[in-house]
Design a protein around this motif. Structure first.
Motif: not given
Length: 80
Positions: A2-30
């Motif tokens: 999954r790719s997500i913008s930097l602004a959206a990643a800042k707003a949803h960081l805890s959710e992204l960390v939870e997903r990463a902990g469950n094995g899903e890699a997340v790519r942050v884009t600028r």
């Protein structure tokens, strides 16, 4: 992945960390270009100390009733 913008990643960081902990890699884009990736940390599993496990189970008091009887008693008493 999954790719997500930097602004959206800042707003949803805890959710992204939870997903990463469950094995899903997340790519942050600028500006639509990948700049970072959030992935789970590989933590080595600790080996089980058989002697410590045996000492712990030996110290436990014996069960008065079987697991089958305990489950049936709890079920029949309407307590879950």
């Amino acid at each position: 992945m999954r790719s997500i913008s930097l602004a959206a990643a800042k707003a949803h960081l805890s959710e992204l960390v939870e997903r990463a902990g469950n094995g899903e890699a997340v790519r942050v884009t600028r500006r639509s270009k990948p700049v970072a990736q959030i992935i789970a940390v590989d933590t080595p599993r600790r080996r089980i100390d058989i002697a410590a496990l045996g000492a712990m189970t030996d110290a436990m008091p014996p069960q008065i009733e079987s697991a089958r009887d305990f489950i049936r008693r709890m079920r029949d008493a309407d307590r879950y």
